[in-house]
Design a protein around this motif. Structure first.
Motif, mmCIF file in Angstrom:
data_model
loop_
_atom_site.group_PDB
_atom_site.id
_atom_site.type_symbol
_atom_site.label_atom_id
_atom_site.label_comp_id
_atom_site.label_asym_id
_atom_site.label_seq_id
_atom_site.Cartn_x
_atom_site.Cartn_y
_atom_site.Cartn_z
ATOM 1 N N PHE A 2 0.822 -1.203 0.000
ATOM 2 C CA PHE A 2 0.000 0.000 0.000
ATOM 3 C C PHE A 2 0.861 1.259 0.000
ATOM 4 C CE2 PHE A 2 -2.398 -3.177 2.616
ATOM 5 C CZ PHE A 2 -3.335 -3.492 1.640
ATOM 6 N N LYS A 3 0.348 2.299 -0.650
ATOM 7 C CA LYS A 3 1.045 3.586 -0.639
ATOM 8 C C LYS A 3 0.791 4.338 0.663
ATOM 9 C CE LYS A 3 1.108 4.350 -5.645
ATOM 10 N NZ LYS A 3 0.674 5.253 -6.745
ATOM 11 N N GLY A 211 -8.013 5.474 -8.276
ATOM 12 C CA GLY A 211 -7.050 5.932 -7.267
ATOM 13 C C GLY A 211 -7.623 6.856 -6.219
ATOM 14 N N GLU A 250 -4.650 0.923 -3.021
ATOM 15 C CA GLU A 250 -3.437 1.681 -2.698
ATOM 16 C C GLU A 250 -3.476 2.289 -1.308
ATOM 17 O OE1 GLU A 250 -2.995 4.614 -5.734
ATOM 18 O OE2 GLU A 250 -2.213 3.184 -7.208
ATOM 19 N N LYS A 251 -4.688 2.565 -0.799
ATOM 20 C CA LYS A 251 -4.823 3.245 0.491
ATOM 21 C C LYS A 251 -5.801 2.474 1.371
ATOM 22 C CE LYS A 251 -4.387 7.671 -1.952
ATOM 23 N NZ LYS A 251 -4.727 7.194 -3.318
ATOM 24 N N GLU A 278 4.704 0.448 1.149
ATOM 25 C CA GLU A 278 5.703 0.447 0.076
ATOM 26 C C GLU A 278 7.055 0.951 0.575
ATOM 27 O OE1 GLU A 278 4.396 2.627 -3.291
ATOM 28 O OE2 GLU A 278 3.147 1.017 -4.071
#
Length: 280
Positions: A2-3, A211, A250-251, A278
Motif C-alpha cells: 500500500f502507498k 485511485g 493503494e490506500k 511500500e
C-alpha cells in the motif's frame, strides 16, 4: 503493498498516546490518525496532548448520540453546520444513518437497513453543499497523497446511499472516497462469504474511482455500538490486508488504533502494518 495506511480513533481518550509513541519510535513507523471529536477545540486539545513526531492527527467529526452521531441526509441543518468549523483541516466525514437507540445485533441492523429503504433524507442536498464548500476552501496538502476530505460510505448500491444522503460524488483532487469493508461483523461462519463480496466490491471501486478511493478494514476493537464483533486474532487482520492488496488497493484505513493497543502484543500488529507499506 500500500502507498498509504491510516488509522481511525473513535475513542481518543482511551488511546495511550505515550505507549503508542514508544512503539512507533521502536518500529520507525509514521502514521496518520483521524480522531473522533465534536468540536475544533476538542481536536486542538488532543493535538496539544499528543507530542509525537511519528503521529499526524486529523479530524473525524461526530455529533452527540441524540443528534444521530454520524452525518447523513437525516441530520438537522444546524448540526450539519458544525462541520464548517473544520474548514482547512484534513477531515473524514462519516456518512451513516443516525445511531440507533437499541442495542446492536446483526439481525437488527439488517432489518434497520431494509426499513431505511423507505425513508429519504430531507437534508441530503444541504449536506452535499456544505461538503463541497469545505472542499473548495480547504488547503490541499502536498504530504500524505493530498488527502484532504474523506467521504466515508457503505459498500452498498448508489441509489440506496443517495436516497439517504450517504453518498458524495467526488469533485477535485482533495476529495477521496472511503468505503467501509469491515468483515469482522459477519462472525466466524459468514465472514468468508462477506470477504468474497468485499473483495469484488473493492476491485470494482478501484476501477471506478481511479485511485481516488480507499477502504476501511477491521474491526480490531469495538466501536460506538459497543458489542460489534472484532477480529479473533492477527491472522484475520492479515487476511483482510491481503484481500485489499490483491484487489489493487493503494490506500487503507484501519479501525482502530486504540483497539490495536489493547490487543495482545500490539507491536506485532503494528509491525504487520509496516510490512504492507511500500516505503518502510
Amino acid at each position: 503493498m500500500f502507498k498509504h495506511i491510516i488509522f481511525w480513533s473513535e475513542f481518543p481518550e482511551q488511546t495511550d498516546w505515550n505507549y503508542l509513541n514508544r512503539l512507533l519510535m521502536k518500529l520507525k513507523l509514521n502514521i496518520e490518525v483521524y480522531v473522533a471529536v465534536k468540536s475544533k477545540k476538542e481536536f486542538e486539545d488532543i493535538k496539544n496532548k499528543v507530542k509525537s513526531k511519528y503521529v499526524k492527527l486529523s479530524v473525524w467529526p461526530v455529533l452527540d448520540k441524540e443528534k444521530g452521531y454520524w452525518f447523513s441526509g437525516f441530520t438537522e441543518k444546524k448540526d450539519i453546520d458544525k462541520l464548517k468549523q473544520f474548514k482547512g483541516y484534513d477531515i473524514k466525514i462519516d456518512l451513516e444513518p443516525p445511531l440507533p437507540k437499541w442495542t446492536y445485533r446483526n439481525h437488527r441492523i439488517i432489518f434497520f437497513a431494509i426499513k431505511q429503504i423507505f425513508r429519504k433524507g430531507k437534508n441530503s442536498a444541504y449536506l452535499e453543499k456544505v461538503i463541497y464548500d469545505m472542499a473548495k476552501t480547504s488547503k490541499v496538502e502536498t504530504v500524505v497523497n493530498q488527502i484532504q476530505i474523506i467521504a466515508n460510505e457503505f459498500p452498498l448500491a448508489r441509489w440506496y446511499l443517495e436516497r439517504q444522503g450517504m453518498f458524495i460524488e467526488l469533485k477535485g483532487k482533495n476529495m477521496i472516497k472511503n468505503i467501509m469493508c469491515y468483515t469482522s461483523f459477519a462472525g466466524r461462519f459468514f465472514r468468508p462469504l462477506l470477504r468474497i463480496y468485499m473483495k469484488y466490491y473493492m476491485g470494482k471501486a478501484v476501477e471506478r474511482y481511479n485511485g481516488n478511493v480507499m477502504f476501511s478494514i477491521g474491526l480490531i476493537g469495538p466501536g460506538i455500538l459497543q458489542n460489534e464483533k472484532t477480529y479473533r486474532d492477527i491472522n484475520q487482520f492479515k487476511q483482510d490486508l491481503d484481500m485489499a492488496n490483491e484487489s489493487g488497493v493503494e490506500k487503507v484505513a484501519i479501525y482502530s488504533i486504540e483497539g490495536l493497543l489493547k490487543r495482545d502484543k500490539p507491536e506485532k500488529w503494528l509491525r504487520l502494518v509496516k510490512n504492507y507499506l511500500e516505503k518502510n
